[in-house]
Design a protein around this motif. Structure first.
Motif, PDB file in Angstrom:
ATOM      1  N   ASP A  95      16.290  -4.464 -16.576  1.00  0.00           N
ATOM      2  CA  ASP A  95      17.012  -4.957 -17.596  1.00  0.00           C
ATOM      3  C   ASP A  95      16.003  -5.667 -18.690  1.00  0.00           C
ATOM      4  O   ASP A  95      16.544  -5.575 -19.851  1.00  0.00           O
ATOM      5  N   SER A  96      14.880  -5.736 -18.350  1.00  0.00           N
ATOM      6  CA  SER A  96      14.164  -6.239 -19.267  1.00  0.00           C
ATOM      7  C   SER A  96      13.032  -5.108 -20.171  1.00  0.00           C
ATOM      8  O   SER A  96      12.475  -5.416 -20.903  1.00  0.00           O
ATOM      9  N   LYS A  97      13.434  -4.015 -19.827  1.00  0.00           N
ATOM     10  CA  LYS A  97      13.037  -2.772 -20.567  1.00  0.00           C
ATOM     11  C   LYS A  97      11.497  -2.659 -20.365  1.00  0.00           C
ATOM     12  O   LYS A  97      10.852  -2.432 -21.473  1.00  0.00           O
ATOM     13  N   CYS A  98      10.891  -3.020 -19.266  1.00  0.00           N
ATOM     14  CA  CYS A  98       9.563  -3.027 -18.896  1.00  0.00           C
ATOM     15  C   CYS A  98       8.984  -1.874 -18.038  1.00  0.00           C
ATOM     16  O   CYS A  98       9.903  -1.788 -17.191  1.00  0.00           O
ATOM     17  N   ASP A  99       8.204  -1.145 -18.462  1.00  0.00           N
ATOM     18  CA  ASP A  99       7.543  -0.040 -17.338  1.00  0.00           C
ATOM     19  C   ASP A  99       6.742  -0.845 -16.600  1.00  0.00           C
ATOM     20  O   ASP A  99       5.943  -1.757 -16.953  1.00  0.00           O
ATOM     21  N   ILE A 100       7.034  -0.305 -15.373  1.00  0.00           N
ATOM     22  CA  ILE A 100       6.215  -1.003 -14.115  1.00  0.00           C
ATOM     23  C   ILE A 100       4.932  -0.443 -13.780  1.00  0.00           C
ATOM     24  O   ILE A 100       4.717   0.876 -13.810  1.00  0.00           O
ATOM     25  N   VAL A 101       3.926  -1.388 -13.835  1.00  0.00           N
ATOM     26  CA  VAL A 101       2.334  -0.939 -13.157  1.00  0.00           C
ATOM     27  C   VAL A 101       2.103  -1.804 -12.094  1.00  0.00           C
ATOM     28  O   VAL A 101       2.168  -2.953 -11.954  1.00  0.00           O
ATOM     29  N   VAL A 102       2.344  -0.915 -10.745  1.00  0.00           N
ATOM     30  CA  VAL A 102       2.189  -1.569  -9.336  1.00  0.00           C
ATOM     31  C   VAL A 102       0.773  -2.376  -9.317  1.00  0.00           C
ATOM     32  O   VAL A 102      -0.265  -1.312  -9.564  1.00  0.00           O
ATOM     33  N   ALA A 103       0.490  -3.475  -9.071  1.00  0.00           N
ATOM     34  CA  ALA A 103      -0.779  -4.144  -8.909  1.00  0.00           C
ATOM     35  C   ALA A 103      -0.952  -4.836  -7.643  1.00  0.00           C
ATOM     36  O   ALA A 103      -1.660  -5.948  -7.589  1.00  0.00           O
ATOM     37  N   TYR A 104      -0.414  -4.252  -6.492  1.00  0.00           N
ATOM     38  CA  TYR A 104      -0.298  -4.932  -5.307  1.00  0.00           C
ATOM     39  C   TYR A 104      -1.915  -4.702  -4.555  1.00  0.00           C
ATOM     40  O   TYR A 104      -2.668  -3.876  -4.935  1.00  0.00           O
ATOM     41  N   ASP A 105      -2.152  -5.651  -3.623  1.00  0.00           N
ATOM     42  CA  ASP A 105      -3.485  -5.671  -3.133  1.00  0.00           C
ATOM     43  C   ASP A 105      -3.832  -4.565  -2.349  1.00  0.00           C
ATOM     44  O   ASP A 105      -3.000  -3.695  -2.029  1.00  0.00           O
ATOM     45  N   ASN A 106      -5.179  -4.208  -2.348  1.00  0.00           N
ATOM     46  CA  ASN A 106      -5.708  -3.068  -1.592  1.00  0.00           C
ATOM     47  C   ASN A 106      -5.695  -3.174   0.014  1.00  0.00           C
ATOM     48  O   ASN A 106      -6.845  -3.246   0.685  1.00  0.00           O
ATOM     49  N   ASP A 107      -4.493  -3.231   0.628  1.00  0.00           N
ATOM     50  CA  ASP A 107      -4.113  -3.333   2.138  1.00  0.00           C
ATOM     51  C   ASP A 107      -3.148  -2.640   2.503  1.00  0.00           C
ATOM     52  O   ASP A 107      -2.267  -2.174   1.591  1.00  0.00           O
ATOM     53  N   ASN A 108      -2.683  -2.663   3.871  1.00  0.00           N
ATOM     54  CA  ASN A 108      -1.624  -1.729   4.156  1.00  0.00           C
ATOM     55  C   ASN A 108      -0.416  -2.441   3.614  1.00  0.00           C
ATOM     56  O   ASN A 108       0.542  -1.737   3.551  1.00  0.00           O
ATOM     57  N   ALA A 109      -0.180  -3.735   3.911  1.00  0.00           N
ATOM     58  CA  ALA A 109       0.967  -4.433   3.217  1.00  0.00           C
ATOM     59  C   ALA A 109       1.125  -3.747   1.726  1.00  0.00           C
ATOM     60  O   ALA A 109       2.104  -3.802   1.347  1.00  0.00           O
TER      61      ALA A 109
END
Length: 238
Positions: A158-172
């Motif tokens: 709804d906020s019209k933002c493209d997503i860049v996923v920046a999660y941690d470097n682990d299995n989770a």
């Protein structure tokens, strides 16, 4: 000329949640002058992690709880444009468990850390990482963990933002990215990009704390989350 640092009057936190905030003490860049030992410890924690905006003094960016359910915890507020608090996380100052406590009146999976609409946003796990990225001049939010919800993705859509996923470097973090990718397809959202934290650091905040150039890093390392990326990362992990 008077170069004395101005002191701020302590006021209690406004809130839209059903929570007693009468014992919340504001924490800002000037709180190092507070005589309370616990407030000074909280200030030191935030200062050492470079979580204060040193270019623009924010109005009560954090709080310290001196009593109640969140006693001896740093309060990280989620504020709307008018300054109202719609959510918060209470971080343990010492080795208390759990490290983070959320308000019971609202599920963390239904909110996001505040960010700018209409521009690409880095989606990371916790608000401290999001704050670090924002201080570096990067639009960022947090899903309070590496398991995003459909509600959170709908908010971003709804906020019209493209997503860049920046999660941690682990299995989770890897599982969180896969879950987000499945849900964004169900919601018919645009393809996502990915930019994990620098491998030399445990998270975004540690990189920010060590004066790593996050702005340049994000520009140079953001890439499409596609088959080419998946093949490359799987080969590198062998």
């Amino acid at each position: 000329e008077d170069f004395k640092i101005p002191f701020k009057n302590q006021v209690y936190a406004p809130t839209k949640l059903e929570v007693d905030t009468s014992s919340w003490v504001p924490l800002d860049i000037y709180s190092c002058h507070n005589r309370s030992a616990f407030v000074q410890l909280s200030w030191k924690y935030l200062w050492n992690r470079k979580l204060f905006n040193t270019e623009f003094v924010e109005d009560e960016p954090f709080y310290f709880a001196t009593g109640g359910k969140y006693k001896d915890r740093i309060i990280i507020p989620f504020k709307d444009p008018s300054g109202g608090i719609y959510f918060f996380q209470a971080r343990a100052l010492f080795n208390d468990y759990p490290k983070y406590i959320n308000p019971q009146d609202l599920k963390a999976s239904t909110v996001l850390y505040p960010y700018l609409n209409g521009t690409p946003v880095l989606v990371c796990e916790g608000p401290i990482d999001a704050i670090s990225l924002q201080l570096a001049g990067i639009n960022a939010t947090a899903t309070m963990g590496s398991s995003p919800s459909k509600t959170q993705l709908e908010i971003i859509k709804d906020s019209k933002c493209d997503i860049v996923v920046a999660y941690d470097n682990d299995n989770a973090g890897k599982k969180g990215i896969e879950k987000l990718e499945r849900m964004r397809k169900e919601l018919m959202m645009a393809p996502i990009k990915i930019c994990p934290p620098p491998k030399a650091y445990k998270d975004w905040n540690e990189a920010w704390e060590k004066d790593f150039d996050l702005n340049t890093y994000v520009k140079e390392n953001t890439q499409d989350y596609d088959i080419e990326y998946l093949v490359k990362t799987n080969v590198e992990s062998w």
